[in-house]
Motif scaffolding. Structure first.
Motif, PDB file in Angstrom:
ATOM      1  N   TYR A  77       0.857  -1.183   0.000  1.00 30.18           N
ATOM      2  CA  TYR A  77       0.000   0.000   0.000  1.00 30.18           C
ATOM      3  C   TYR A  77       0.891   1.231   0.000  1.00 30.18           C
ATOM      4  CZ  TYR A  77      -3.356  -3.509   1.276  1.00 30.18           C
ATOM      5  OH  TYR A  77      -4.134  -4.634   1.269  1.00 30.18           O
ATOM      6  N   SER A  78       0.622   2.153  -0.900  1.00 30.34           N
ATOM      7  CA  SER A  78       1.417   3.372  -1.013  1.00 30.34           C
ATOM      8  C   SER A  78       0.611   4.566  -0.538  1.00 30.34           C
ATOM      9  CB  SER A  78       1.834   3.604  -2.464  1.00 30.34           C
ATOM     10  OG  SER A  78       2.635   2.545  -2.926  1.00 30.34           O
ATOM     11  N   VAL A  79       1.220   5.352   0.307  1.00 29.26           N
ATOM     12  CA  VAL A  79       0.689   6.661   0.671  1.00 29.26           C
ATOM     13  C   VAL A  79       1.489   7.648  -0.163  1.00 29.26           C
ATOM     14  CG1 VAL A  79       0.436   8.361   2.520  1.00 29.26           C
ATOM     15  CG2 VAL A  79       0.059   5.930   2.994  1.00 29.26           C
ATOM     16  N   TYR A  80       0.796   8.548  -0.855  1.00 25.66           N
ATOM     17  CA  TYR A  80       1.484   9.419  -1.794  1.00 25.66           C
ATOM     18  C   TYR A  80       0.999  10.857  -1.657  1.00 25.66           C
ATOM     19  CZ  TYR A  80      -2.805   8.876  -4.533  1.00 25.66           C
ATOM     20  OH  TYR A  80      -4.117   8.873  -4.948  1.00 25.66           O
ATOM     21  N   ILE A  81       1.880  11.766  -2.077  1.00 27.94           N
ATOM     22  CA  ILE A  81       1.550  13.186  -2.113  1.00 27.94           C
ATOM     23  C   ILE A  81       1.792  13.682  -3.532  1.00 27.94           C
ATOM     24  CG2 ILE A  81       2.031  15.498  -1.233  1.00 27.94           C
ATOM     25  CD1 ILE A  81       3.088  14.203   1.332  1.00 27.94           C
ATOM     26  N   LEU A  82       0.791  14.356  -4.075  1.00 24.00           N
ATOM     27  CA  LEU A  82       0.891  14.967  -5.387  1.00 24.00           C
ATOM     28  C   LEU A  82       0.941  16.477  -5.226  1.00 24.00           C
ATOM     29  CD1 LEU A  82      -1.959  13.011  -7.225  1.00 24.00           C
ATOM     30  CD2 LEU A  82       0.482  12.460  -7.174  1.00 24.00           C
ATOM     31  N   LYS A  83       1.779  17.117  -6.005  1.00 29.13           N
ATOM     32  CA  LYS A  83       1.766  18.573  -6.069  1.00 29.13           C
ATOM     33  C   LYS A  83       0.955  18.955  -7.291  1.00 29.13           C
ATOM     34  CE  LYS A  83       4.610  22.654  -5.751  1.00 29.13           C
ATOM     35  NZ  LYS A  83       5.988  23.147  -5.581  1.00 29.13           N
ATOM     36  N   THR A 108      -1.008  23.362  -4.514  1.00 31.42           N
ATOM     37  CA  THR A 108      -1.580  22.652  -3.370  1.00 31.42           C
ATOM     38  C   THR A 108      -1.117  21.202  -3.431  1.00 31.42           C
ATOM     39  OG1 THR A 108      -3.620  22.086  -4.562  1.00 31.42           O
ATOM     40  CG2 THR A 108      -3.628  24.133  -3.259  1.00 31.42           C
ATOM     41  N   TYR A 109      -1.338  20.499  -2.313  1.00 27.85           N
ATOM     42  CA  TYR A 109      -0.949  19.099  -2.239  1.00 27.85           C
ATOM     43  C   TYR A 109      -2.181  18.227  -2.054  1.00 27.85           C
ATOM     44  CZ  TYR A 109       3.790  20.783  -1.661  1.00 27.85           C
ATOM     45  OH  TYR A 109       4.994  21.400  -1.858  1.00 27.85           O
ATOM     46  N   TYR A 110      -2.130  17.076  -2.695  1.00 25.73           N
ATOM     47  CA  TYR A 110      -3.170  16.059  -2.532  1.00 25.73           C
ATOM     48  C   TYR A 110      -2.495  14.819  -1.961  1.00 25.73           C
ATOM     49  CZ  TYR A 110      -6.560  12.449  -3.522  1.00 25.73           C
ATOM     50  OH  TYR A 110      -7.434  11.402  -3.392  1.00 25.73           O
ATOM     51  N   THR A 111      -3.077  14.263  -0.917  1.00 23.32           N
ATOM     52  CA  THR A 111      -2.542  13.046  -0.300  1.00 23.32           C
ATOM     53  C   THR A 111      -3.533  11.919  -0.498  1.00 23.32           C
ATOM     54  OG1 THR A 111      -1.425  14.376   1.368  1.00 23.32           O
ATOM     55  CG2 THR A 111      -1.671  12.040   1.840  1.00 23.32           C
ATOM     56  N   GLY A 112      -3.041  10.758  -0.891  1.00 19.64           N
ATOM     57  CA  GLY A 112      -3.906   9.613  -1.117  1.00 19.64           C
ATOM     58  C   GLY A 112      -3.233   8.305  -0.747  1.00 19.64           C
ATOM     59  N   ILE A 113      -3.982   7.244  -0.901  1.00 20.31           N
ATOM     60  CA  ILE A 113      -3.491   5.895  -0.615  1.00 20.31           C
ATOM     61  C   ILE A 113      -3.994   4.975  -1.722  1.00 20.31           C
ATOM     62  CG2 ILE A 113      -5.464   5.424   0.884  1.00 20.31           C
ATOM     63  CD1 ILE A 113      -3.673   3.584   2.530  1.00 20.31           C
ATOM     64  N   THR A 114      -3.152   4.010  -2.101  1.00 21.65           N
ATOM     65  CA  THR A 114      -3.528   3.076  -3.157  1.00 21.65           C
ATOM     66  C   THR A 114      -2.676   1.817  -3.061  1.00 21.65           C
ATOM     67  OG1 THR A 114      -3.803   2.806  -5.555  1.00 21.65           O
ATOM     68  CG2 THR A 114      -1.901   4.061  -4.836  1.00 21.65           C
ATOM     69  N   SER A 115      -3.165   0.754  -3.664  1.00 22.84           N
ATOM     70  CA  SER A 115      -2.354  -0.459  -3.767  1.00 22.84           C
ATOM     71  C   SER A 115      -1.763  -0.594  -5.183  1.00 22.84           C
ATOM     72  CB  SER A 115      -3.192  -1.695  -3.431  1.00 22.84           C
ATOM     73  OG  SER A 115      -4.275  -1.803  -4.315  1.00 22.84           O
ATOM     74  N   GLU A 116      -2.063   0.361  -6.046  1.00 18.29           N
ATOM     75  CA  GLU A 116      -1.530   0.380  -7.419  1.00 18.29           C
ATOM     76  C   GLU A 116      -1.041   1.790  -7.727  1.00 18.29           C
ATOM     77  OE1 GLU A 116      -1.189  -2.198  -9.394  1.00 18.29           O
ATOM     78  OE2 GLU A 116      -2.267  -3.636  -8.130  1.00 18.29           O
TER      79      GLU A 116
END
Length: 96
Positions: free
Chosen positions: A4-10, A15-23
């Motif tokens: 599972y990856s926790v990620y941050i997008l700029k 602004t930043y978006y934080t999410g979680i995914t298995s792909e």
């Protein structure tokens, strides 16, 4: 074993978006292509992956994602920049 990856997008608007995914890479492509028109990132493209970390326990990944989402932009930028020693101080309130 699933990762599972926790990620941050700029986003384009800085602004930043934080999410979680298995792909992770599939999910990044979905953000970039605008697959979900009602998503936070849709109108803020292009996006850039600026941080991610991996977990084998989904509960830990979810907990970390929620923690990051509550952080200030400055604290997120310290994490992204690898300035881990600054994280504890950025969590403290500044009293006048």
């Amino acid at each position: 074993m699933e990762i599972y990856s926790v990620y941050i997008l700029k986003c384009r608007d800085k602004t930043y978006y934080t999410g979680i995914t298995s792909e992770l890479w599939e999910r990044i492509e979905q953000h970039q292509s605008g697959k979900y028109k009602n998503s936070y990132t849709f109108s803020r493209r292009p996006i850039e992956l600026v941080y991610y970390c991996e977990f084998t326990e989904p509960d830990l990944a979810i907990e970390f994602e929620k923690k990051i989402k509550s952080w200030s932009q400055v604290k997120k930028e310290a994490l992204i920049g690898g300035k881990y020693e600054k994280l504890p101080n950025l969590a403290k309130k500044r009293f006048k």
